[in-house]
Design a protein around this motif. Structure first.
Motif, mmCIF file in Angstrom:
data_model
loop_
_atom_site.group_PDB
_atom_site.id
_atom_site.type_symbol
_atom_site.label_atom_id
_atom_site.label_comp_id
_atom_site.label_asym_id
_atom_site.label_seq_id
_atom_site.Cartn_x
_atom_site.Cartn_y
_atom_site.Cartn_z
ATOM 1 N N PHE A 55 0.826 -1.205 0.000
ATOM 2 C CA PHE A 55 0.000 0.000 0.000
ATOM 3 C C PHE A 55 0.868 1.266 0.000
ATOM 4 C CE2 PHE A 55 -2.773 3.300 1.722
ATOM 5 C CZ PHE A 55 -3.926 3.085 0.990
ATOM 6 N N GLY A 56 0.511 2.190 -0.865
ATOM 7 C CA GLY A 56 1.256 3.431 -1.007
ATOM 8 C C GLY A 56 2.330 3.376 -2.063
ATOM 9 N N HIS A 57 2.652 2.176 -2.524
ATOM 10 C CA HIS A 57 3.631 2.002 -3.595
ATOM 11 C C HIS A 57 2.898 1.813 -4.923
ATOM 12 C CE1 HIS A 57 7.129 1.728 -0.929
ATOM 13 N NE2 HIS A 57 6.309 1.103 -0.075
ATOM 14 N N ASP A 58 3.663 1.809 -5.993
ATOM 15 C CA ASP A 58 3.036 1.734 -7.310
ATOM 16 C C ASP A 58 2.437 0.367 -7.596
ATOM 17 O OD1 ASP A 58 3.486 4.368 -8.022
ATOM 18 O OD2 ASP A 58 5.451 3.963 -8.884
ATOM 19 N N GLU A 59 3.165 -0.686 -7.265
ATOM 20 C CA GLU A 59 2.718 -2.017 -7.644
ATOM 21 C C GLU A 59 3.058 -3.045 -6.572
ATOM 22 O OE1 GLU A 59 4.930 -2.305 -11.255
ATOM 23 O OE2 GLU A 59 3.283 -1.630 -12.514
ATOM 24 N N LEU A 60 2.216 -4.053 -6.488
ATOM 25 C CA LEU A 60 2.478 -5.225 -5.669
ATOM 26 C C LEU A 60 3.363 -6.193 -6.440
ATOM 27 C CD1 LEU A 60 1.831 -7.275 -3.309
ATOM 28 C CD2 LEU A 60 -0.145 -7.977 -4.720
ATOM 29 N N LEU A 61 4.363 -6.754 -5.774
ATOM 30 C CA LEU A 61 5.129 -7.877 -6.306
ATOM 31 C C LEU A 61 4.632 -9.114 -5.571
ATOM 32 C CD1 LEU A 61 8.716 -6.289 -6.403
ATOM 33 C CD2 LEU A 61 6.824 -6.086 -8.047
ATOM 34 N N PRO A 62 3.707 -9.861 -6.176
ATOM 35 C CA PRO A 62 2.926 -10.844 -5.415
ATOM 36 C C PRO A 62 3.674 -12.120 -5.052
ATOM 37 C CG PRO A 62 2.302 -10.902 -7.716
ATOM 38 C CD PRO A 62 3.249 -9.750 -7.571
ATOM 39 N N ILE A 63 4.760 -12.405 -5.754
ATOM 40 C CA ILE A 63 5.512 -13.616 -5.418
ATOM 41 C C ILE A 63 6.429 -13.364 -4.222
ATOM 42 C CG2 ILE A 63 7.017 -15.430 -6.307
ATOM 43 C CD1 ILE A 63 4.278 -15.176 -7.719
ATOM 44 N N GLY A 68 6.880 -2.462 -5.704
ATOM 45 C CA GLY A 68 7.697 -1.829 -6.735
ATOM 46 C C GLY A 68 7.246 -0.401 -6.956
ATOM 47 N N ASP A 69 8.177 0.433 -7.412
ATOM 48 C CA ASP A 69 7.883 1.852 -7.617
ATOM 49 C C ASP A 69 8.499 2.338 -8.927
ATOM 50 O OD1 ASP A 69 6.325 2.717 -5.368
ATOM 51 O OD2 ASP A 69 8.102 2.443 -4.116
ATOM 52 N N ASP A 70 7.953 1.874 -10.054
ATOM 53 C CA ASP A 70 8.505 2.289 -11.343
ATOM 54 C C ASP A 70 7.608 3.290 -12.068
ATOM 55 O OD1 ASP A 70 6.460 0.563 -11.966
ATOM 56 O OD2 ASP A 70 7.633 -0.721 -13.301
ATOM 57 N N LEU A 71 6.619 3.853 -11.350
ATOM 58 C CA LEU A 71 5.717 4.838 -11.957
ATOM 59 C C LEU A 71 5.697 6.133 -11.149
ATOM 60 C CD1 LEU A 71 2.838 2.370 -12.846
ATOM 61 C CD2 LEU A 71 4.239 3.615 -14.505
ATOM 62 N N GLY A 72 6.799 6.406 -10.460
ATOM 63 C CA GLY A 72 6.909 7.628 -9.683
ATOM 64 C C GLY A 72 6.863 7.422 -8.188
ATOM 65 N N GLY A 73 6.393 6.255 -7.748
ATOM 66 C CA GLY A 73 6.306 6.001 -6.315
ATOM 67 C C GLY A 73 5.166 6.725 -5.638
ATOM 68 N N TRP A 74 4.152 7.116 -6.393
ATOM 69 C CA TRP A 74 3.025 7.881 -5.855
ATOM 70 C C TRP A 74 1.778 7.022 -5.609
ATOM 71 C CZ3 TRP A 74 4.550 11.042 -10.563
ATOM 72 C CH2 TRP A 74 5.528 12.001 -10.229
ATOM 73 N N GLY A 75 1.940 5.711 -5.619
ATOM 74 C CA GLY A 75 0.787 4.842 -5.369
ATOM 75 C C GLY A 75 -0.073 4.634 -6.593
ATOM 76 N N PRO A 110 10.163 11.962 -7.767
ATOM 77 C CA PRO A 110 9.668 10.583 -7.779
ATOM 78 C C PRO A 110 10.804 9.581 -7.727
ATOM 79 C CG PRO A 110 9.645 11.489 -9.994
ATOM 80 C CD PRO A 110 10.032 12.613 -9.075
ATOM 81 N N ALA A 111 10.452 8.358 -7.424
ATOM 82 C CA ALA A 111 11.422 7.273 -7.474
ATOM 83 C C ALA A 111 12.020 7.201 -8.874
ATOM 84 C CB ALA A 111 10.735 5.952 -7.119
ATOM 85 N N THR A 114 12.889 10.557 -12.955
ATOM 86 C CA THR A 114 12.146 10.926 -14.158
ATOM 87 C C THR A 114 10.837 10.156 -14.233
ATOM 88 O OG1 THR A 114 13.211 9.239 -15.538
ATOM 89 C CG2 THR A 114 14.287 11.386 -15.402
ATOM 90 N N ILE A 115 9.876 10.744 -14.929
ATOM 91 C CA ILE A 115 8.589 10.075 -15.131
ATOM 92 C C ILE A 115 8.208 10.151 -16.611
ATOM 93 C CG2 ILE A 115 7.784 10.510 -12.787
ATOM 94 C CD1 ILE A 115 6.160 12.405 -15.594
ATOM 95 N N SER A 116 7.379 9.229 -17.025
ATOM 96 C CA SER A 116 6.813 9.241 -18.365
ATOM 97 C C SER A 116 5.585 10.147 -18.379
ATOM 98 C CB SER A 116 6.406 7.821 -18.782
ATOM 99 O OG SER A 116 5.520 7.844 -19.883
ATOM 100 N N VAL A 117 5.585 11.110 -19.287
ATOM 101 C CA VAL A 117 4.425 12.001 -19.404
ATOM 102 C C VAL A 117 3.186 11.198 -19.780
ATOM 103 C CG1 VAL A 117 3.474 13.970 -20.689
ATOM 104 C CG2 VAL A 117 5.887 13.974 -19.978
ATOM 105 N N PHE A 118 3.359 10.250 -20.659
ATOM 106 C CA PHE A 118 2.249 9.404 -21.098
ATOM 107 C C PHE A 118 1.706 8.540 -19.966
ATOM 108 C CE2 PHE A 118 1.473 4.944 -22.319
ATOM 109 C CZ PHE A 118 0.266 5.084 -22.967
ATOM 110 N N GLU A 119 2.587 7.755 -19.334
ATOM 111 C CA GLU A 119 2.135 6.837 -18.287
ATOM 112 C C GLU A 119 1.499 7.597 -17.128
ATOM 113 O OE1 GLU A 119 2.107 3.736 -18.781
ATOM 114 O OE2 GLU A 119 3.773 3.149 -20.063
#
Length: 527
Positions: A55-63, A68-75, A110-111, A114-119
């Motif tokens: 919670f609070g991170h970009d993505e769950l790593l379920p295994i 993970g925080d590859d989209l800025g770390g903004w949840g 952000p983590a 840099t961030i992707s303007v599109f994503e």
């Protein structure tokens, strides 16, 4: 306050009710209705795992049960899930997500820097604004946060450049000076237009619309079909590769959807889309020699047809169905339904019943894919009418997206059967015995190959929303009332026009010139 802004954009905010997209009177037969609850349960299982471990991170790593925080770390998963929570009526989760979103500070670095303007646009701006609309405009902080991150991303437009750079360093607002692609540059208009609607500031809509218009006014290798790469510094194309797949896909998607969301009287958007579809039918539309499966090929830099397809590209069937209805063009609709069947076959033909990331075909005019075809691939093709070139499944939505459109337009229950089969396959093959929630797969044709340790944010935003809406009351989030952004965030649309025919075939203002760069082709970010 909003009417003058709409008038400024040259729109028709109170158009008479016109063309309809959904089949009138459509209902989901009772025998299918349990699938809606099944889709909701997958969402709850996945999101509860995310809450516990990420919670609070970009993505769950379920295994690994980490984050993970590859989209800025903004949840990202929280914001991406908000519109789905509202569609499913999960009010407690939504209120928690609003509280979290209200505290995001997009001015922090952000983590990764840099961030992707599109994503960031499709997930955060689109997700926040869709949630604001769907919740009855009760949470203005969501607009405030969308504006905050868009104000940072506006630095992607440099000087007099019409086309934005693809990435921004949030530490100093410096754009990353590099070649981008037409999907990144042309998939901002729905979200930034909506931001203009709610802020009263036309600048957001103007910036993104001028990028699309710039691309549309350049000469192209085939009429209406812009190549994949573009250099924002020069404003010129950087290659000649044509595809409806990743790197190009949502540029074409938004040409049509921007025309519908805005009811604009500027015909360049609908004319370019119509011309692109016409060129695709004439040049890219192919049929496999086994199974007669219809697909759209690519055209490479040398002008050679590449008989390839991808999960990403399979959005095209739903997009063409929407466009065929808006244009009252049955030919486009019929071809779109065939394209949809061809994409579904990539699900039906695997051991898991889930489609691969990449695949290819053999047609009567060739089998060129850039690589030699192995004996195993030939054997698979002879059985299934396609062969796998990238075997992973990373929770892509596009096949199920087009299946949803096909159901809502035709009412044919075979599309409900397909969606139900996908739910069953997800429940059987995506949970890891030693993990939590739902993971990605290494090989859709060999479940023993194991998992990819990721739960994508668009699993919440797209896959599970499309499945839920497939079995929901069709009048709920009707295709006649909403336009979906490419992340499946519904945006409220005005009443449809009587006609979206435009002015005719697009004639670019400039001849085609590709200013190609030396070295390998840049990696294309996942769309």
């Amino acid at each position: 306050m909003r009417l003058p802004i709409l008038t400024l954009f040259g729109l028709f905010p109170y158009a008479l009710a016109g063309v309809t997209v959904q089949k009138p009177g459509l209902t989901v037969p009772a025998r299918y209705q349990s699938n809606r609850a099944a889709a909701e349960q997958i969402f709850l299982t996945s999101y509860n795992a995310y809450k516990k471990f990420a919670f609070g991170h970009d993505e769950l790593l379920p295994i690994s049960k980490t984050s993970g925080d590859d989209l800025g770390g903004w949840g990202a998963s929280i914001v991406d899930a908000m519109s789905t929570m509202l569609v499913m009526g999960l009010d407690d989760l939504f209120n928690e997500a609003v509280n979290f979103s209200s505290r995001i500070d997009f001015n922090t670095i952000p983590a990764g820097g840099t961030i992707s303007v599109f994503e960031t646009t499709i997930r955060f701006v689109g997700g926040l604004l869709s949630a604001y609309e769907l919740s009855g405009e009760k949470h203005p902080i969501l607009v405030t946060k969308a504006k905050q991150v868009a104000d940072k991303m506006a630095f992607a437009w440099v000087g007099d450049n019409d086309v934005p750079f693809g990435h921004i360093d949030f530490s100093d607002n410096a754009p990353q000076i590099a070649v981008t692609n037409i999907a990144e540059a042309g998939t901002l208009s729905l979200e930034w237009f909506t931001l203009s609607k709610f802020t009263g500031n036309a600048t957001y809509a103007d910036l993104t619309a001028k990028s699309v218009e710039h691309i549309a006014n350049l000469g192209t290798p085939l009429p209406g079909l812009a190549p994949q790469l573009i250099d924002p510094s020069s404003g010129q194309f950087a290659d000649a590769y044509i595809t409806w797949g990743g790197g190009s896909d949502s540029y074409f998607e938004y040409l049509l959807k921007y025309a519908r969301l805005t009811n604009t009287n500027n015909n360049i958007f609908i004319d370019t889309w119509k011309t692109a579809v016409d060129s695709s039918i004439k040049t890219l539309l192919k049929t496999s020699t086994v199974g007669n499966h219809v697909y759209l090929a690519d055209l490479d830099d040398q002008g050679l047809i590449r008989h390839v397809g991808s999960h990403l590209a399979c959005f095209h069937a739903g997009n063409w169905l929407l466009g065929g209805k808006l244009l009252n063009n049955q030919t486009i609709i019929n071809i779109a339904l065939e394209l949809n069947d061809g994409c579904w076959n990539t699900y039906a033909g695997t051991a898991t019943g889930i489609g691969p990331e990449g695949f290819a075909f053999i047609s009567s005019d060739g089998n060129f894919t850039g690589d030699a075809i192995t004996a195993d691939e030939i054997a698979f093709y002879n059985k299934h009418g396609f062969y796998i070139t990238a075997s992973d499944y990373i929770q892509r939505p596009e096949v199920l997206e087009s299946n949803f459109y096909a159901w809502r337009l035709t009412g044919d229950t075979k599309y409900l059967d397909r969606a139900a089969a996908a739910i069953a396959s997800f429940n059987k093959f995506l949970p890891s015995p030693n993990g939590v929630g739902f993971a990605c797969l290494n090989d859709v044709n060999n479940p023993a190959a194991g998992f990819i340790d990721d739960t994508e944010s668009f699993w919440f935003a797209e896959v599970l929303k499309y499945l839920y809406l497939t079995f929901d009351d069709p009048e709920h989030i009707s295709l006649d009332d909403y336009v979906f952004n490419t992340e499946c965030h519904p945006l409220k649309a005005p009443p449809a026009l009587n006609s979206y025919t435009g002015s005719g075939t697009l004639i670019p203002k400039k001849p085609f010139t590709a200013h190609t760069t030396s070295g390998p082709r840049p990696l294309i970010s996942p769309i």
